[in-house]
Design a protein around this motif. Structure first.
Motif, PDB file in Angstrom:
ATOM      1  N   THR A 124       0.866  -1.181   0.000  1.00 33.93           N
ATOM      2  CA  THR A 124       0.000   0.000   0.000  1.00 33.93           C
ATOM      3  C   THR A 124       0.898   1.225   0.000  1.00 33.93           C
ATOM      4  OG1 THR A 124      -1.755  -1.089   1.253  1.00 33.93           O
ATOM      5  CG2 THR A 124      -1.665   1.320   1.366  1.00 33.93           C
ATOM      6  N   GLU A 126       0.490   5.296  -0.435  1.00 35.67           N
ATOM      7  CA  GLU A 126      -0.418   6.434  -0.597  1.00 35.67           C
ATOM      8  C   GLU A 126       0.289   7.715  -0.190  1.00 35.67           C
ATOM      9  OE1 GLU A 126      -4.154   5.480   1.347  1.00 35.67           O
ATOM     10  OE2 GLU A 126      -4.171   3.484   0.450  1.00 35.67           O
ATOM     11  N   ARG A 128       0.188  11.849   0.336  1.00 36.24           N
ATOM     12  CA  ARG A 128      -0.677  13.000   0.561  1.00 36.24           C
ATOM     13  C   ARG A 128       0.113  14.251   0.240  1.00 36.24           C
ATOM     14  NH1 ARG A 128      -5.071  11.686   2.795  1.00 36.24           N
ATOM     15  NH2 ARG A 128      -5.579  13.710   3.712  1.00 36.24           N
ATOM     16  N   ILE A 130      -0.013  18.064  -2.542  1.00 37.61           N
ATOM     17  CA  ILE A 130      -0.735  19.043  -3.353  1.00 37.61           C
ATOM     18  C   ILE A 130      -0.519  18.730  -4.827  1.00 37.61           C
ATOM     19  CG2 ILE A 130      -0.962  21.501  -3.901  1.00 37.61           C
ATOM     20  CD1 ILE A 130      -1.693  21.040  -1.084  1.00 37.61           C
TER      21      ILE A 130
ATOM     22  N   GLU B  67      -2.404   2.465   8.603  1.00 33.06           N
ATOM     23  CA  GLU B  67      -3.690   2.762   7.951  1.00 33.06           C
ATOM     24  C   GLU B  67      -4.389   1.499   7.492  1.00 33.06           C
ATOM     25  OE1 GLU B  67      -4.959   5.646   7.941  1.00 33.06           O
ATOM     26  OE2 GLU B  67      -3.265   7.007   8.264  1.00 33.06           O
ATOM     27  N   VAL B  87       8.790   2.725   6.255  1.00 32.25           N
ATOM     28  CA  VAL B  87       8.083   1.615   5.626  1.00 32.25           C
ATOM     29  C   VAL B  87       7.725   0.608   6.715  1.00 32.25           C
ATOM     30  CG1 VAL B  87       8.280  -0.295   3.992  1.00 32.25           C
ATOM     31  CG2 VAL B  87       9.314   1.932   3.458  1.00 32.25           C
ATOM     32  N   LEU B 105      14.197   5.870  -0.682  1.00 32.91           N
ATOM     33  CA  LEU B 105      12.784   5.681  -1.000  1.00 32.91           C
ATOM     34  C   LEU B 105      12.036   7.005  -1.066  1.00 32.91           C
ATOM     35  CD1 LEU B 105      10.499   3.761  -1.601  1.00 32.91           C
ATOM     36  CD2 LEU B 105      10.022   3.669   0.853  1.00 32.91           C
ATOM     37  N   HIS B 108      12.774   8.635  -4.222  1.00 31.98           N
ATOM     38  CA  HIS B 108      12.142   7.889  -5.301  1.00 31.98           C
ATOM     39  C   HIS B 108      10.665   8.265  -5.420  1.00 31.98           C
ATOM     40  CE1 HIS B 108      12.067   3.704  -7.406  1.00 31.98           C
ATOM     41  NE2 HIS B 108      11.152   4.490  -7.914  1.00 31.98           N
ATOM     42  N   LEU B 109       9.982   8.274  -4.297  1.00 26.29           N
ATOM     43  CA  LEU B 109       8.563   8.616  -4.314  1.00 26.29           C
ATOM     44  C   LEU B 109       8.353  10.081  -4.687  1.00 26.29           C
ATOM     45  CD1 LEU B 109       7.370   6.697  -1.128  1.00 26.29           C
ATOM     46  CD2 LEU B 109       6.843   6.148  -3.514  1.00 26.29           C
ATOM     47  N   PHE B 118       3.092  16.676  -8.651  1.00 26.79           N
ATOM     48  CA  PHE B 118       2.505  16.506  -7.332  1.00 26.79           C
ATOM     49  C   PHE B 118       3.588  16.699  -6.280  1.00 26.79           C
ATOM     50  CE2 PHE B 118       1.008  14.143  -3.666  1.00 26.79           C
ATOM     51  CZ  PHE B 118      -0.358  14.340  -3.656  1.00 26.79           C
ATOM     52  N   THR B 119       3.288  17.461  -5.259  1.00 23.29           N
ATOM     53  CA  THR B 119       4.250  17.716  -4.179  1.00 23.29           C
ATOM     54  C   THR B 119       3.849  16.912  -2.945  1.00 23.29           C
ATOM     55  OG1 THR B 119       4.524  19.983  -4.970  1.00 23.29           O
ATOM     56  CG2 THR B 119       5.308  19.495  -2.745  1.00 23.29           C
ATOM     57  N   VAL B 120       4.731  16.033  -2.503  1.00 22.90           N
ATOM     58  CA  VAL B 120       4.404  15.119  -1.409  1.00 22.90           C
ATOM     59  C   VAL B 120       4.592  15.789  -0.046  1.00 22.90           C
ATOM     60  CG1 VAL B 120       4.977  12.933  -0.299  1.00 22.90           C
ATOM     61  CG2 VAL B 120       5.108  13.132  -2.792  1.00 22.90           C
ATOM     62  N   HIS B 121       3.594  15.669   0.796  1.00 21.68           N
ATOM     63  CA  HIS B 121       3.711  16.136   2.180  1.00 21.68           C
ATOM     64  C   HIS B 121       3.927  14.983   3.143  1.00 21.68           C
ATOM     65  CE1 HIS B 121       1.387  20.154   1.365  1.00 21.68           C
ATOM     66  NE2 HIS B 121       2.497  20.041   0.700  1.00 21.68           N
ATOM     67  N   ALA B 122       3.305  13.878   2.857  1.00 22.18           N
ATOM     68  CA  ALA B 122       3.427  12.718   3.742  1.00 22.18           C
ATOM     69  C   ALA B 122       3.170  11.460   2.935  1.00 22.18           C
ATOM     70  CB  ALA B 122       2.423  12.818   4.886  1.00 22.18           C
ATOM     71  N   ALA B 123       3.767  10.372   3.366  1.00 20.63           N
ATOM     72  CA  ALA B 123       3.614   9.115   2.638  1.00 20.63           C
ATOM     73  C   ALA B 123       3.255   7.983   3.582  1.00 20.63           C
ATOM     74  CB  ALA B 123       4.905   8.786   1.894  1.00 20.63           C
ATOM     75  N   THR B 124       2.372   7.135   3.118  1.00 24.78           N
ATOM     76  CA  THR B 124       2.022   5.901   3.813  1.00 24.78           C
ATOM     77  C   THR B 124       2.531   4.738   2.987  1.00 24.78           C
ATOM     78  OG1 THR B 124       0.012   6.832   4.778  1.00 24.78           O
ATOM     79  CG2 THR B 124       0.097   4.441   4.553  1.00 24.78           C
ATOM     80  N   VAL B 125       3.456   3.955   3.547  1.00 21.61           N
ATOM     81  CA  VAL B 125       3.962   2.785   2.832  1.00 21.61           C
ATOM     82  C   VAL B 125       3.856   1.584   3.751  1.00 21.61           C
ATOM     83  CG1 VAL B 125       5.874   1.775   1.559  1.00 21.61           C
ATOM     84  CG2 VAL B 125       5.588   4.267   1.578  1.00 21.61           C
ATOM     85  N   GLU B 126       2.970   0.680   3.411  1.00 13.83           N
ATOM     86  CA  GLU B 126       2.739  -0.496   4.246  1.00 13.83           C
ATOM     87  C   GLU B 126       2.805  -1.753   3.385  1.00 13.83           C
ATOM     88  OE1 GLU B 126      -0.852   0.178   6.572  1.00 13.83           O
ATOM     89  OE2 GLU B 126      -0.197   2.211   7.081  1.00 13.83           O
TER      90      GLU B 126
END
Lengths: 138, 138
Positions: A124, A126, A128, A130, B67, B87, B105, B108-109, B118-126
């Motif tokens: 997974t 995902e 978050r 802008i 999550e 992760v 990582l 990379h993301l 797209f500008t990343v603020h936070a990432a969920t990697v599970e």
DNA sequence: ATTGCATATGTTATGGTGTTACACAATAAA
DNA sequence: TTTATTGTGTAACACCATAACATATGCAAT
């Protein structure tokens, strides 16, 4: 791990089509209950009718679940069927989601996990942030 | 994005300590309600007492939310404070979670997202899969 | 055509997850 | 000591998801 493909789909049933169309028409992820509310006038009355359709659509790869939102989106990336791991970029401002593919990411995650003797079955990812449109508007 | 650090912590309050200790003692992620049940004899009676403690612990970086499980784990990686993106490798057999760090990582993301503006603020990697111990046992 | 099976549907009830609203207490700063 | 901030306690509620059971539909294979 087994990559699925959603070419040569079986025809969808009535409820499955209703749910799938609701998601493809939506411009942002929908919760199961939002789908339910949108389909009441089409005869959908109970959560389970939605969840069962979603289960099937997920299995067919036509729909994805966003774990961090408890919501669902229609698949929007033609490369999805050929890959294990897709990345969802969720705009916190307009709620739009881009489904991104990357050949190397799965290998990267697999190698990282392997260093810890962990074998990955599913991932997974995902993000978050802008989106470009919202950044331009700001 | 702002990397937090959980050195030089403020002292935790009673409820925060109870919840944090419950998570550090656990060998697998706990849901808020599982924490609640475990702490009833310590005077915790309502979900909100747990959620408020969890909110603070998350803010301090002492705890992470998974999550995909609607559950929480105590932070177990000393490098966590220095990085944005961790992760989580979740064993589907024994439910243990490893918290993995990787310098590349996040880049990379970020690059993948940037290609989509797209500008990343936070990432969920599970990651879901099988840990080394369970693989050996099998 | 009829049986048999797998899949889909409809409905009710229930359980798990998370928040709102309001009242009160403790702490720290001016 | 007044004020502001943060933490606590309780009840009620809203949102997310599944269990259990009954019925119906489509599609084989005889």
């Amino acid at each position: 791990m087994t990559a699925h493909s959603h070419t040569d789909q079986p025809a969808l049933t009535k409820n499955q089509s209703l749910v799938y169309d609701a998601l493809t028409d939506a411009k942002a992820p929908l919760s199961a209950y939002a789908i339910l509310d949108g389909l009441r006038e089409h005869g959908i009355r109970a959560p389970l009718q939605v969840y069962r359709a979603l289960d099937k659509l997920l299995e067919l790869g036509l729909v994805h679940r966003l774990e961090s939102l408890n919501s669902f989106v229609a698949c929007s990336n033609s490369e999805c069927g050929a890959r294990e791991t897709m990345v969802f970029a969720i705009c916190v401002k307009c709620n739009k989601v881009s489904e991104l593919a990357d050949d190397r990411l799965e290998a990267h995650l697999g190698a990282l996990a392997a260093a810890d003797h962990f074998t990955v079955h599913a991932a997974t990812v995902e993000l978050r942030g802008i989106c470009g449109q919202c950044r331009s508007d700001a």
